[in-house]
Design a protein around this motif. Structure first.
Motif, PDB file in Angstrom:
ATOM      1  N   ILE A 111      49.521  36.887  35.326  1.00 13.82           N
ATOM      2  CA  ILE A 111      50.647  37.507  36.022  1.00 13.82           C
ATOM      3  C   ILE A 111      50.250  38.932  36.388  1.00 13.82           C
ATOM      4  CG2 ILE A 111      53.069  38.200  35.857  1.00 13.82           C
ATOM      5  CD1 ILE A 111      53.420  35.928  33.795  1.00 13.82           C
ATOM      6  N   LEU A 112      50.297  39.243  37.672  1.00 13.55           N
ATOM      7  CA  LEU A 112      49.868  40.545  38.168  1.00 13.55           C
ATOM      8  C   LEU A 112      51.075  41.443  38.391  1.00 13.55           C
ATOM      9  CD1 LEU A 112      47.125  39.336  40.657  1.00 13.55           C
ATOM     10  CD2 LEU A 112      46.840  40.091  38.289  1.00 13.55           C
ATOM     11  N   SER A 113      51.032  42.623  37.808  1.00 17.03           N
ATOM     12  CA  SER A 113      52.184  43.519  37.863  1.00 17.03           C
ATOM     13  C   SER A 113      52.387  44.117  39.249  1.00 17.03           C
ATOM     14  CB  SER A 113      52.036  44.639  36.825  1.00 17.03           C
ATOM     15  OG  SER A 113      50.924  45.474  37.141  1.00 17.03           O
ATOM     16  N   HIS A 114      51.301  44.447  39.932  1.00 18.56           N
ATOM     17  CA  HIS A 114      51.373  44.964  41.303  1.00 18.56           C
ATOM     18  C   HIS A 114      49.977  44.970  41.895  1.00 18.56           C
ATOM     19  CE1 HIS A 114      50.513  48.664  39.028  1.00 18.56           C
ATOM     20  NE2 HIS A 114      49.987  49.143  40.152  1.00 18.56           N
ATOM     21  N   GLY A 115      49.881  45.268  43.196  1.00 22.59           N
ATOM     22  CA  GLY A 115      48.654  45.010  43.925  1.00 22.59           C
ATOM     23  C   GLY A 115      47.610  46.100  43.951  1.00 22.59           C
ATOM     24  N   HIS A 116      47.671  47.093  43.091  1.00 26.12           N
ATOM     25  CA  HIS A 116      46.623  48.105  43.049  1.00 26.12           C
ATOM     26  C   HIS A 116      45.363  47.529  42.395  1.00 26.12           C
ATOM     27  CE1 HIS A 116      49.711  51.594  43.428  1.00 26.12           C
ATOM     28  NE2 HIS A 116      49.239  51.238  44.610  1.00 26.12           N
ATOM     29  N   LEU A 117      44.222  48.005  42.868  1.00 27.07           N
ATOM     30  CA  LEU A 117      42.944  47.437  42.455  1.00 27.07           C
ATOM     31  C   LEU A 117      42.740  47.464  40.954  1.00 27.07           C
ATOM     32  CD1 LEU A 117      40.190  46.260  43.314  1.00 27.07           C
ATOM     33  CD2 LEU A 117      39.357  48.619  43.529  1.00 27.07           C
ATOM     34  N   ASP A 118      43.194  48.534  40.277  1.00 25.17           N
ATOM     35  CA  ASP A 118      42.947  48.627  38.837  1.00 25.17           C
ATOM     36  C   ASP A 118      43.706  47.566  38.042  1.00 25.17           C
ATOM     37  OD1 ASP A 118      45.255  49.993  39.607  1.00 25.17           O
ATOM     38  OD2 ASP A 118      45.118  51.478  38.014  1.00 25.17           O
ATOM     39  N   HIS A 119      44.628  46.860  38.682  1.00 23.46           N
ATOM     40  CA  HIS A 119      45.368  45.795  38.005  1.00 23.46           C
ATOM     41  C   HIS A 119      44.947  44.393  38.464  1.00 23.46           C
ATOM     42  CE1 HIS A 119      48.225  48.608  36.124  1.00 23.46           C
ATOM     43  NE2 HIS A 119      47.973  49.329  37.202  1.00 23.46           N
ATOM     44  N   VAL A 120      44.467  44.283  39.694  1.00 19.60           N
ATOM     45  CA  VAL A 120      44.173  42.955  40.255  1.00 19.60           C
ATOM     46  C   VAL A 120      42.691  42.706  40.473  1.00 19.60           C
ATOM     47  CG1 VAL A 120      46.403  42.983  41.428  1.00 19.60           C
ATOM     48  CG2 VAL A 120      44.363  43.658  42.708  1.00 19.60           C
ATOM     49  N   GLY A 121      41.851  43.733  40.286  1.00 15.15           N
ATOM     50  CA  GLY A 121      40.455  43.613  40.659  1.00 15.15           C
ATOM     51  C   GLY A 121      39.661  42.567  39.903  1.00 15.15           C
ATOM     52  N   GLY A 122      40.114  42.186  38.714  1.00 14.03           N
ATOM     53  CA  GLY A 122      39.395  41.176  37.942  1.00 14.03           C
ATOM     54  C   GLY A 122      39.998  39.790  38.024  1.00 14.03           C
ATOM     55  N   ALA A 123      41.038  39.616  38.843  1.00 13.52           N
ATOM     56  CA  ALA A 123      41.783  38.347  38.842  1.00 13.52           C
ATOM     57  C   ALA A 123      40.919  37.164  39.230  1.00 13.52           C
ATOM     58  CB  ALA A 123      42.991  38.459  39.767  1.00 13.52           C
ATOM     59  N   ALA A 124      40.104  37.302  40.269  1.00 14.08           N
ATOM     60  CA  ALA A 124      39.281  36.180  40.720  1.00 14.08           C
ATOM     61  C   ALA A 124      38.260  35.783  39.652  1.00 14.08           C
ATOM     62  CB  ALA A 124      38.575  36.539  42.023  1.00 14.08           C
ATOM     63  N   LYS A 125      37.606  36.776  39.066  1.00  9.59           N
ATOM     64  CA  LYS A 125      36.562  36.495  38.062  1.00  9.59           C
ATOM     65  C   LYS A 125      37.157  35.863  36.811  1.00  9.59           C
ATOM     66  CE  LYS A 125      32.474  38.748  36.135  1.00  9.59           C
ATOM     67  NZ  LYS A 125      31.732  40.050  36.101  1.00  9.59           N
ATOM     68  N   ILE A 126      38.295  36.383  36.356  1.00 12.59           N
ATOM     69  CA  ILE A 126      38.911  35.836  35.151  1.00 12.59           C
ATOM     70  C   ILE A 126      39.471  34.444  35.439  1.00 12.59           C
ATOM     71  CG2 ILE A 126      40.787  36.126  33.487  1.00 12.59           C
ATOM     72  CD1 ILE A 126      40.292  39.127  33.595  1.00 12.59           C
ATOM     73  N   GLN A 127      40.051  34.237  36.608  1.00 14.25           N
ATOM     74  CA  GLN A 127      40.536  32.900  36.954  1.00 14.25           C
ATOM     75  C   GLN A 127      39.405  31.883  36.892  1.00 14.25           C
ATOM     76  OE1 GLN A 127      41.558  32.043  41.095  1.00 14.25           O
ATOM     77  NE2 GLN A 127      43.430  31.007  40.409  1.00 14.25           N
ATOM     78  N   GLU A 128      38.253  32.239  37.423  1.00  9.99           N
ATOM     79  CA  GLU A 128      37.104  31.334  37.366  1.00  9.99           C
ATOM     80  C   GLU A 128      36.672  31.080  35.925  1.00  9.99           C
ATOM     81  OE1 GLU A 128      34.269  33.286  39.803  1.00  9.99           O
ATOM     82  OE2 GLU A 128      35.284  32.765  41.684  1.00  9.99           O
ATOM     83  N   ALA A 129      36.673  32.131  35.103  1.00 10.12           N
ATOM     84  CA  ALA A 129      36.261  31.988  33.701  1.00 10.12           C
ATOM     85  C   ALA A 129      37.202  31.084  32.922  1.00 10.12           C
ATOM     86  CB  ALA A 129      36.173  33.364  33.036  1.00 10.12           C
ATOM     87  N   THR A 130      38.475  31.029  33.338  1.00  9.33           N
ATOM     88  CA  THR A 130      39.450  30.187  32.641  1.00  9.33           C
ATOM     89  C   THR A 130      39.386  28.738  33.104  1.00  9.33           C
ATOM     90  OG1 THR A 130      41.216  30.538  34.267  1.00  9.33           O
ATOM     91  CG2 THR A 130      41.039  32.132  32.449  1.00  9.33           C
ATOM     92  N   GLY A 131      38.681  28.499  34.186  1.00  2.14           N
ATOM     93  CA  GLY A 131      38.630  27.141  34.726  1.00  2.14           C
ATOM     94  C   GLY A 131      39.803  26.811  35.620  1.00  2.14           C
ATOM     95  N   GLY A 132      40.564  27.830  36.022  1.00  4.37           N
ATOM     96  CA  GLY A 132      41.623  27.556  36.992  1.00  4.37           C
ATOM     97  C   GLY A 132      43.017  27.969  36.586  1.00  4.37           C
ATOM     98  N   ALA A 133      43.172  29.040  35.810  1.00  3.62           N
ATOM     99  CA  ALA A 133      44.517  29.539  35.511  1.00  3.62           C
ATOM    100  C   ALA A 133      45.227  29.896  36.809  1.00  3.62           C
ATOM    101  CB  ALA A 133      44.434  30.771  34.617  1.00  3.62           C
ATOM    102  N   HIS A 134      46.547  29.708  36.839  1.00  5.92           N
ATOM    103  CA  HIS A 134      47.327  30.078  38.007  1.00  5.92           C
ATOM    104  C   HIS A 134      47.518  31.597  38.034  1.00  5.92           C
ATOM    105  CE1 HIS A 134      48.332  26.162  39.575  1.00  5.92           C
ATOM    106  NE2 HIS A 134      48.708  25.749  38.384  1.00  5.92           N
TER     107      HIS A 134
END
Length: 313
Positions: A111-134
């Motif tokens: 769950i992303l709090s807002h769209g600034h890079l310091d909060h969302v910048g790792g979302a793609a990498k972590i999603q891949e590491a989880t195998g597909g978290a929403h």
């Protein structure tokens, strides 16, 4: 996505463990809370940002880094991650998640709090590491992520940002029912056009339930429209009842941290907490003061913006 009911197979092994000590830099400014050093005085100093994870509640962990808070909420059906930091700290957060005994594949929602890079910048990498978290975010924040994609990062030597593909869009009033949690999402713009505040997070302190909130970003970025939005958002958040725990998205918030130092100072108290001692994160009085102050601050911001507009005529 008005209401999401999830009935997943249990994904967590029993017996999550974590040492509650936190490694803090020894060279902080004299008489200055480390949270302020991380977030304000030396916010651009990458060398002090990596911290050890801390168990805050039975089912909640602070997994770093030190200037922007990434929170990991565990449930019997899988886990929820709030925010993802940015490069070059994403691998550090992933390592901290592993250190607390959580399998990355057990993370089901980010769950992303807002769209600034310091909060969302790792979302793609972590999603891949989880195998597909929403990944969940407001529509406006998905647009911000699209705009950031491929551009140069601001902390990692100029590497290109890599944003996730658009996934779940949160709308004001949406809920998520998962793992015994009933999360309520509020659109609270001002800080960005698409801030998400999450109400109703249940945390447990030695088995006793408490209610937490994660406000996705307060204040505004300039302009009368944004100031007016921030006032409506502040009023909406202040009207939420029963909040006992404030999960700050940064370790330090002006004017005085949490207060009591900041998130990291409260986390340090967990290290020496003895049976029967209060949990330093359970602090409804401070939350209520902060919520009321946000309303007052937004009202003053509107007056400032109106004065600027009048002076420019």
């Amino acid at each position: 996505m008005k209401r999401i009911n999830v009935f997943a197979a249990a994904g967590l092994a029993a017996g999550l463990t974590l040492g509650t000590s936190m490694a803090f830099a020894a060279d902080t400014a004299a008489n200055e809370p480390y949270s302020k050093t991380c977030r304000v005085t030396r916010a651009r100093d990458n060398s002090i940002q990596n911290i050890e994870p801390t168990k805050i509640f039975d089912n909640l962990y602070l997994v770093g880094p030190c200037y922007v808070s990434v929170w990991l909420l565990t449930t019997p059906q899988g886990d929820i991650l709030f925010d993802t930091t940015q490069e070059p700290f994403v691998d550090h957060v992933i390592d901290n998640i592993k250190k607390v005994g959580v399998d990355l594949h057990d993370i089901k929602y980010i769950i992303l709090s807002h769209g600034h890079l310091d909060h969302v910048g790792g979302a793609a990498k972590i999603q891949e590491a989880t195998g597909g978290a929403h990944i969940m975010a407001m529509e406006q924040d998905w647009q911000m992520m699209a705009d950031l994609d491929g551009k140069k990062g601001n902390r990692d030597g100029g590497g290109n940002n890599r944003m996730p593909k658009k996934d779940m869009v949160i709308k004001d009033g949406d809920t998520l029912d998962f793992g015994g949690q009933h999360l309520i999402f509020h659109w609270t713009p001002g800080h960005t056009p698409g801030v998400t505040t999450t109400e109703g997070i249940k945390v447990f302190d030695n088995g006793v339930p408490h209610t937490a909130i994660l406000m996705g970003g307060g204040g505004y970025r300039g302009g009368l429209k944004e100031a007016e939005q921030s006032l409506e958002s502040a009023k909406k958040v202040a009207a939420i009842k029963g909040v006992e725990v404030n999960l700050q998205i940064h370790s330090w918030a002006e004017p005085n941290g949490y207060p009591g130092g900041g998130v990291l100072e409260r986390a340090m108290k967990m290290k020496d907490r003895k049976p029967g001692d209060p949990n330093p994160f359970i602090d409804p009085a401070v939350w209520n003061e902060r919520a009321a102050a946000a309303v007052t601050g937004a009202e003053r911001a509107i007056e400032r913006e109106k004065a600027k507009a009048a002076a420019a005529k």
